[in-house]
Design a protein around this motif. Sequence first.
Motif, PDB file in Angstrom:
ATOM      1  N   ALA A 163      19.089 -43.784  35.708  1.00 19.37           N
ATOM      2  CA  ALA A 163      19.802 -43.254  34.532  1.00 19.37           C
ATOM      3  C   ALA A 163      19.189 -41.945  34.080  1.00 19.37           C
ATOM      4  CB  ALA A 163      19.763 -44.284  33.407  1.00 19.37           C
ATOM      5  N   GLN A 164      18.664 -41.158  35.014  1.00 14.91           N
ATOM      6  CA  GLN A 164      18.081 -39.880  34.650  1.00 14.91           C
ATOM      7  C   GLN A 164      19.149 -38.793  34.709  1.00 14.91           C
ATOM      8  OE1 GLN A 164      15.137 -37.137  36.970  1.00 14.91           O
ATOM      9  NE2 GLN A 164      13.883 -38.660  35.907  1.00 14.91           N
ATOM     10  N   VAL A 165      19.193 -37.938  33.669  1.00 14.30           N
ATOM     11  CA  VAL A 165      20.155 -36.843  33.611  1.00 14.30           C
ATOM     12  C   VAL A 165      19.413 -35.560  33.281  1.00 14.30           C
ATOM     13  CG1 VAL A 165      22.047 -38.351  32.914  1.00 14.30           C
ATOM     14  CG2 VAL A 165      20.642 -37.250  31.161  1.00 14.30           C
ATOM     15  N   LYS A 166      20.109 -34.451  33.445  1.00 10.40           N
ATOM     16  CA  LYS A 166      19.516 -33.152  33.128  1.00 10.40           C
ATOM     17  C   LYS A 166      20.239 -32.561  31.926  1.00 10.40           C
ATOM     18  CE  LYS A 166      17.747 -29.044  35.462  1.00 10.40           C
ATOM     19  NZ  LYS A 166      17.698 -28.297  36.746  1.00 10.40           N
ATOM     20  N   ILE A 167      19.496 -32.314  30.853  1.00  9.48           N
ATOM     21  CA  ILE A 167      20.034 -31.755  29.618  1.00  9.48           C
ATOM     22  C   ILE A 167      19.290 -30.456  29.313  1.00  9.48           C
ATOM     23  CG2 ILE A 167      20.394 -32.109  27.145  1.00  9.48           C
ATOM     24  CD1 ILE A 167      22.074 -33.983  28.765  1.00  9.48           C
ATOM     25  N   ARG A 168      20.024 -29.335  29.343  1.00  6.87           N
ATOM     26  CA  ARG A 168      19.449 -28.013  29.044  1.00  6.87           C
ATOM     27  C   ARG A 168      18.170 -27.766  29.824  1.00  6.87           C
ATOM     28  NH1 ARG A 168      20.578 -30.045  24.070  1.00  6.87           N
ATOM     29  NH2 ARG A 168      18.394 -30.174  23.502  1.00  6.87           N
ATOM     30  N   GLY A 169      18.183 -28.155  31.109  1.00  7.34           N
ATOM     31  CA  GLY A 169      17.048 -27.902  31.983  1.00  7.34           C
ATOM     32  C   GLY A 169      15.972 -28.966  31.962  1.00  7.34           C
ATOM     33  N   TYR A 170      16.083 -29.958  31.085  1.00  2.00           N
ATOM     34  CA  TYR A 170      15.089 -31.028  30.993  1.00  2.00           C
ATOM     35  C   TYR A 170      15.600 -32.286  31.682  1.00  2.00           C
ATOM     36  CZ  TYR A 170      12.919 -28.222  27.275  1.00  2.00           C
ATOM     37  OH  TYR A 170      12.335 -27.213  26.556  1.00  2.00           O
ATOM     38  N   ARG A 171      14.714 -32.965  32.406  1.00  3.30           N
ATOM     39  CA  ARG A 171      15.039 -34.265  32.965  1.00  3.30           C
ATOM     40  C   ARG A 171      14.858 -35.321  31.881  1.00  3.30           C
ATOM     41  NH1 ARG A 171      18.031 -34.103  37.524  1.00  3.30           N
ATOM     42  NH2 ARG A 171      17.225 -32.541  38.972  1.00  3.30           N
ATOM     43  N   VAL A 172      15.899 -36.083  31.628  1.00  6.85           N
ATOM     44  CA  VAL A 172      15.892 -37.045  30.528  1.00  6.85           C
ATOM     45  C   VAL A 172      16.197 -38.437  31.058  1.00  6.85           C
ATOM     46  CG1 VAL A 172      17.007 -37.709  28.365  1.00  6.85           C
ATOM     47  CG2 VAL A 172      16.608 -35.290  28.855  1.00  6.85           C
ATOM     48  N   GLU A 173      15.373 -39.407  30.689  1.00  2.07           N
ATOM     49  CA  GLU A 173      15.623 -40.798  31.008  1.00  2.07           C
ATOM     50  C   GLU A 173      16.409 -41.435  29.861  1.00  2.07           C
ATOM     51  OE1 GLU A 173      15.126 -42.644  33.563  1.00  2.07           O
ATOM     52  OE2 GLU A 173      13.739 -41.499  34.829  1.00  2.07           O
ATOM     53  N   LEU A 174      17.651 -41.806  30.128  1.00  3.90           N
ATOM     54  CA  LEU A 174      18.484 -42.383  29.075  1.00  3.90           C
ATOM     55  C   LEU A 174      17.892 -43.681  28.532  1.00  3.90           C
ATOM     56  CD1 LEU A 174      22.046 -41.766  30.588  1.00  3.90           C
ATOM     57  CD2 LEU A 174      20.772 -40.351  28.969  1.00  3.90           C
TER      58      LEU A 174
END
Length: 210
Positions: free
Chosen positions: A8-19
């Motif tokens: 569930a990892q996504v990329k938001i504004r260049g950051y890797r984010v774990e939902l």
Amino acid sequence: MFMGRIDAQVKIRGYRVELGEIEAALEALPDVQEAIVIAREGVDGRALLAGYVRSHVQPPADLAQRLRAELATRLPAYMIPQQLSLIAQVPRTPSGKLDRQALPQLEAAEDREDTHVHHGLRAQVARIWCRVLGVRTLAVDADFFVNGGHSLAAIEAVSALESALGCQLEIASLFERPTLREYVRWLDARLAAQLRVTHGDEAALARGVA
């Protein structure tokens, strides 16, 4: 065949984010029983975080704003959902798994009791912030950085205001007063002071000519 990430990892504004990390932070808050966070496309085409919350208590009208404020003390700004919505039930498949496809669409999940800013300077600032942040509406107490803002977005917002108002503004002013209400109050005082100085210079020049 590569079809995408299985986690569930996504990329938001260049950051890797774990939902899952955001969901865990939401579920740790007293008023939240269950939370789901997804990445979706904003009105400007950029990815943003949208959260769905089920509460075990009668939620207050400003629940979304409260939750964002709490998350701001636990997570970096880029991990705070720009949109939060209260749901009565979490949709599940026949096998009991979470059905993310069945989650309701969020148009503007900002605090709806005061989302539309109608008048004067506040409306002008709100329009610019909404465009820069990629949201449709903002509450008067919405925080620029909690709603997805970052340093580059702050520069863009302040530059747009300078062009619209015909004056120079410091980038630091937005970091010091990140809510719409605070920033507009400061900006109004700043513009009034500049107007007084301008009128004073014109009066002095008139006296000199006379």
